[in-house]
Design an enzyme around this catalytic site. Structure first.
Site, PDB file in Angstrom:
ATOM      1  N   HIS A   6      15.211 -49.492  30.690  1.00 36.61           N
ATOM      2  CA  HIS A   6      14.567 -48.287  30.152  1.00 36.61           C
ATOM      3  C   HIS A   6      13.343 -48.669  29.320  1.00 36.61           C
ATOM      4  CE1 HIS A   6      18.887 -46.531  30.274  1.00 36.61           C
ATOM      5  NE2 HIS A   6      18.220 -46.036  31.293  1.00 36.61           N
ATOM      6  N   SER A  11      23.126 -48.657  32.266  1.00 41.04           N
ATOM      7  CA  SER A  11      23.896 -48.283  31.077  1.00 41.04           C
ATOM      8  C   SER A  11      25.379 -48.497  31.345  1.00 41.04           C
ATOM      9  CB  SER A  11      23.637 -46.819  30.719  1.00 41.04           C
ATOM     10  OG  SER A  11      22.285 -46.628  30.362  1.00 41.04           O
ATOM     11  N   ARG A  18      15.473 -48.233  40.695  1.00 37.54           N
ATOM     12  CA  ARG A  18      15.994 -49.596  40.829  1.00 37.54           C
ATOM     13  C   ARG A  18      16.079 -50.035  42.275  1.00 37.54           C
ATOM     14  NH1 ARG A  18      20.684 -48.216  36.717  1.00 37.54           N
ATOM     15  NH2 ARG A  18      20.094 -46.228  37.600  1.00 37.54           N
ATOM     16  N   LYS A  28      28.787 -35.145  31.783  1.00 42.87           N
ATOM     17  CA  LYS A  28      28.957 -36.595  31.650  1.00 42.87           C
ATOM     18  C   LYS A  28      29.622 -36.906  30.324  1.00 42.87           C
ATOM     19  CE  LYS A  28      25.281 -39.058  34.144  1.00 42.87           C
ATOM     20  NZ  LYS A  28      24.081 -39.881  33.953  1.00 42.87           N
TER      21      LYS A  28
HETATM   22  P1  ADP Z   1      20.172 -40.364  34.130  1.00 47.14           P
HETATM   23  O1  ADP Z   1      21.541 -40.059  33.606  1.00 47.14           O
HETATM   24  O2  ADP Z   1      19.234 -39.218  34.080  1.00 47.14           O
HETATM   25  O3  ADP Z   1      20.137 -41.104  35.447  1.00 47.14           O
HETATM   26  P2  ADP Z   1      19.688 -42.876  32.796  1.00 47.14           P
HETATM   27  O4  ADP Z   1      19.721 -43.014  31.312  1.00 47.14           O
HETATM   28  O5  ADP Z   1      20.758 -43.551  33.555  1.00 47.14           O
HETATM   29  O6  ADP Z   1      19.600 -41.324  33.041  1.00 47.14           O
HETATM   30  O7  ADP Z   1      18.286 -43.380  33.358  1.00 47.14           O
HETATM   31  C1  ADP Z   1      17.076 -42.822  32.974  1.00 47.14           C
HETATM   32  C2  ADP Z   1      15.972 -43.338  33.882  1.00 47.14           C
HETATM   33  O8  ADP Z   1      15.850 -44.744  33.735  1.00 47.14           O
HETATM   34  C3  ADP Z   1      16.217 -43.114  35.374  1.00 47.14           C
HETATM   35  O9  ADP Z   1      14.985 -42.843  35.992  1.00 47.14           O
HETATM   36  C4  ADP Z   1      16.756 -44.415  35.846  1.00 47.14           C
HETATM   37  O10 ADP Z   1      16.496 -44.625  37.224  1.00 47.14           O
HETATM   38  C5  ADP Z   1      15.939 -45.359  34.998  1.00 47.14           C
HETATM   39  N1  ADP Z   1      16.598 -46.659  34.857  1.00 47.14           N
HETATM   40  C6  ADP Z   1      17.879 -46.906  34.588  1.00 47.14           C
HETATM   41  N2  ADP Z   1      18.119 -48.238  34.557  1.00 47.14           N
HETATM   42  C7  ADP Z   1      16.939 -48.839  34.826  1.00 47.14           C
HETATM   43  C8  ADP Z   1      16.507 -50.193  34.959  1.00 47.14           C
HETATM   44  N3  ADP Z   1      17.353 -51.209  34.851  1.00 47.14           N
HETATM   45  N4  ADP Z   1      15.211 -50.415  35.227  1.00 47.14           N
HETATM   46  C9  ADP Z   1      14.345 -49.376  35.358  1.00 47.14           C
HETATM   47  N5  ADP Z   1      14.686 -48.090  35.279  1.00 47.14           N
HETATM   48  C10 ADP Z   1      15.957 -47.818  35.003  1.00 47.14           C
END
Ligand code: ADP
Length: 149
Positions: free
Chosen positions: A17, A127, A90, A41
């Site tokens: 992130h 996450s 990803r 969630k």
């Molecule tokens: P959501 O629940 O909306 O998917 P996340 O917190 O899991 O939210 O992710 C927010 C954003 O960050 C999404 O666009 C996700 O694809 C991106 N993201 C998550 N992990 C990574 C990573 N390792 N590298 C780049 N982007 C990521």
């Protein structure tokens, strides 16, 4: 002023992130990190703690704002006068989902989604992975930004 919102759960905020936000700052004047309150969630880290932790990470970066929201992402973007949504991809597993969301957000609020490909070294970080390690009291420092270690 070019402003984007970066919406997500960030439960917790990871290096992946962090990398997307930093790269977003090269494209936009301001990035608003929106922590979505998602009733479907189950949360691991309380949303207020997530907000505080992310604010701390970016405390020296005035072009980044951090906010909790509990409305549609397009409405959140409108509240901030942002015409763009920033998201990370990803791999193929993210692609279909992001495409559907991007189309919906374009239709609902005329908001463009800008997708950045994850750096390969962060592509396996999620996450979920950090939460799993955390639940077994394992070291998560390789996966989260410095100030969260
Ligand atoms: P959501 O629940 O909306 O998917 P996340 O917190 O899991 O939210 O992710 C927010 C954003 O960050 C999404 O666009 C996700 O694809 C991106 N993201 C998550 N992990 C990574 C990573 N390792 N590298 C780049 N982007 C990521």
């Amino acid at each position: 002023m070019r402003r984007a919102v970066f919406p997500g759960s960030f439960d917790p905020f990871t290096l992946g992130h962090y990398d997307i936000v930093k790269r977003g700052l090269e494209l936009f004047d301001e990035v608003v990190i929106g922590i979505g309150r998602n009733s479907t969630k189950k949360e691991t880290f309380p949303i207020r703690e997530r907000e505080e932790a992310i604010r701390k990470i970016f405390k020296d970066e005035p072009r980044i704002k951090v906010q909790i929201y509990d409305c549609l992402t397009v409405d959140f973007a409108k509240q901030h006068d942002a015409h763009f949504i920033l998201r990370g991809v990803r791999g193929v597993q993210d692609f279909e989902y992001e495409r559907n969301m991007a189309e919906a957000n374009k239709q609902l609020g005329d908001i463009e989604t800008i997708l950045l490909y994850t750096r390969p070294e962060y592509a396996h970080i999620s996450s979920t992975l950090v939460r799993d390690l955390y639940s077994y009291n394992k070291d998560v420092s390789a996966f989260v930004p410095n100030k969260l270690k």
